[in-house]
Scaffold this motif. Structure first.
Motif, PDB file in Angstrom:
ATOM      1  N   LEU A  25       0.813  -1.233   0.000  1.00  0.00           N
ATOM      2  CA  LEU A  25       0.000   0.000   0.000  1.00  0.00           C
ATOM      3  C   LEU A  25       0.833   1.264   0.000  1.00  0.00           C
ATOM      4  O   LEU A  25       0.400   2.306  -0.488  1.00  0.00           O
ATOM      5  CB  LEU A  25      -0.913   0.003   1.234  1.00  0.00           C
TER       6      LEU A  25
ATOM      7  N   VAL B 189      -2.145   1.382 -11.905  1.00  0.00           N
ATOM      8  CA  VAL B 189      -1.841   0.054 -11.344  1.00  0.00           C
ATOM      9  C   VAL B 189      -3.042  -0.849 -11.594  1.00  0.00           C
ATOM     10  O   VAL B 189      -4.172  -0.481 -11.289  1.00  0.00           O
ATOM     11  CB  VAL B 189      -1.595   0.157  -9.819  1.00  0.00           C
TER      12      VAL B 189
ATOM     13  N   TYR C  49       3.978   3.780  -6.590  1.00  0.00           N
ATOM     14  CA  TYR C  49       3.160   3.619  -7.803  1.00  0.00           C
ATOM     15  C   TYR C  49       1.679   3.910  -7.535  1.00  0.00           C
ATOM     16  O   TYR C  49       0.984   4.456  -8.390  1.00  0.00           O
ATOM     17  CB  TYR C  49       3.274   2.191  -8.347  1.00  0.00           C
ATOM     18  N   TRP C  50       1.198   3.505  -6.352  1.00  0.00           N
ATOM     19  CA  TRP C  50      -0.251   3.649  -6.113  1.00  0.00           C
ATOM     20  C   TRP C  50      -0.715   5.098  -6.264  1.00  0.00           C
ATOM     21  O   TRP C  50      -1.782   5.348  -6.833  1.00  0.00           O
ATOM     22  CB  TRP C  50      -0.612   3.168  -4.699  1.00  0.00           C
TER      23      TRP C  50
END
Ligand code: NDP
Length: 310
Positions: A258, A270, A262-263
């Motif tokens: 989490l 993603v 990238y998130w």
């Protein structure tokens, strides 16, 4: 003689595969016992996925082959307790799914779909996208999946270059190989698709040097494996604008943690390893055909070269 087939994959798949495998093998004239729990020394074939938990093949003394349900075999290819042939999965359903997923994401970038879907800003500024003939797409990996993807993109008239370890000839696709081929392929790629396997030789195929070859603002689509991309280098390239956006389906650690950058990155999409999956109806046929072949003394389909890792 009766055959014993051990199904060692995610338990939820057993009720789906059991009737398909039973029917396929009976159809091939085999007397067969298929189960999720058999004494190892009685097993002839293992139908395998890493999430079945089987790691030690040493007690499987009469094993003839391991038949993977996955296309990617990096989790088993280097298993030294496995001494019989390993076949990977090449499945029409899996290939079609991957082709649809990649074509969809290429079209998203090519047509600039986000601009009008995500932003209704009241500005009337017609700026139509170019035709696919003017869009250069590069597919790294021209195996079962990469070739199908390259051909589908070529059929839509994209300007497609593909790259593989050994030289290839594919209608409508400029095929390159080797390190010089990779440099040429990347230096003109507006959209790069990674469909390479996870091996020692493909690790960090996209790294600081190779990302630097891309035209400014190029898009990256990775449904291959997380190890193909140096994540820190990609984040730097996204931040500098060298890479305009990335769609990533696979990661070094899955599920993607989490707190991974990238998130939240505005230039990253993603997706949770959903580009494609093995389809039981078609995959069971491949497994049954390989058992039939092995019993008939014919060569197995889709055998993994364990020295290459794919
Ligand atoms: P294949 O083994 O059929 O093809 C692999 C391709 O990569 C071949 O063209 C091969 O070249 C090329 N390659 C391998 N090593 C190198 C290298 N060192 N340099 C250049 N090219 C190389 O695999 P598939 O097409 O079936 O699958 C590709 C990958 O897709 C799988 O390994 C898996 O990781 C991933 N995958 C992801 C899924 C998802 O949902 N995200 C689903 C299924 C698969 P050559 O042709 O010369 O041998």
């Amino acid at each position: 003689m009766s055959l014993n087939v051990l199904f060692s994959a995610r338990p939820a798949l057993w009720p789906v595969y059991e009737p398909l495998l039973r029917e396929g093998l009976c159809h091939a004239g085999q007397e067969v016992t298929i189960d999720t729990d058999l004494p190892p020394e009685t097993v002839d074939y293992v139908v395998y996925a890493p999430n079945g938990g089987l790691m030690d093949f040493t007690p499987f003394s009469r094993l003839k082959a391991v038949l993977s349900l996955w296309a990617g075999v990096e989790k088993i290819a280097s298993n030294s307790s496995l001494t019989v042939p390993l076949a990977r999965m090449v499945d029409h359903g899996l290939t079609q799914g991957m082709t649809e997923w990649v074509v969809g994401h290429v079209l998203r970038y090519h047509l600039g779909l986000d601009r009008h879907i995500l932003t209704q800003d009241g500005v009337w500024a017609p700026d139509p996208p170019p035709l696919a003939t003017q869009r250069k797409v590069c597919v790294l990996g021209l195996g079962a999946l990469g070739q199908a993807v390259a051909e589908a993109l070529a059929a839509l008239n994209f300007n497609v270059t593909g790259w593989s370890r050994t030289p290839k000839a594919i209608d409508g696709v400029t095929c390159l190989s080797g390190p010089a081929g990779l440099r040429t392929a990347l230096s003109q790629a507006e959209i790069v698709v990674l469909l390479l396997p996870d091996t020692a030789a493909t690790e960090n195929t996209l790294n600081t040097q190779t990302l630097d070859l891309l035209p400014a603002g190029a898009k990256v689509i990775n449904p291959g494996r997380g190890s193909l991309v140096d994540d820190d280098a990609l984040l730097l390239a996204l931040n500098s604008g060298r890479v305009g956006h990335a769609t990533l389906d696979v990661f070094r650690v899955e599920p993607l943690p989490l707190d991974h950058p990238y998130w939240a990155h505005p230039k990253v999409t993603v997706t949770p390893h959903i580009a494609s999956e093995t389809r039981p109806e078609t995959a069971a046929q491949v497994v049954c055909e390989n058992i039939r072949r092995c019993e008939a003394g014919q060569p197995l389909l889709h055998v993994v070269d364990r020295t290459l890792g794919y």
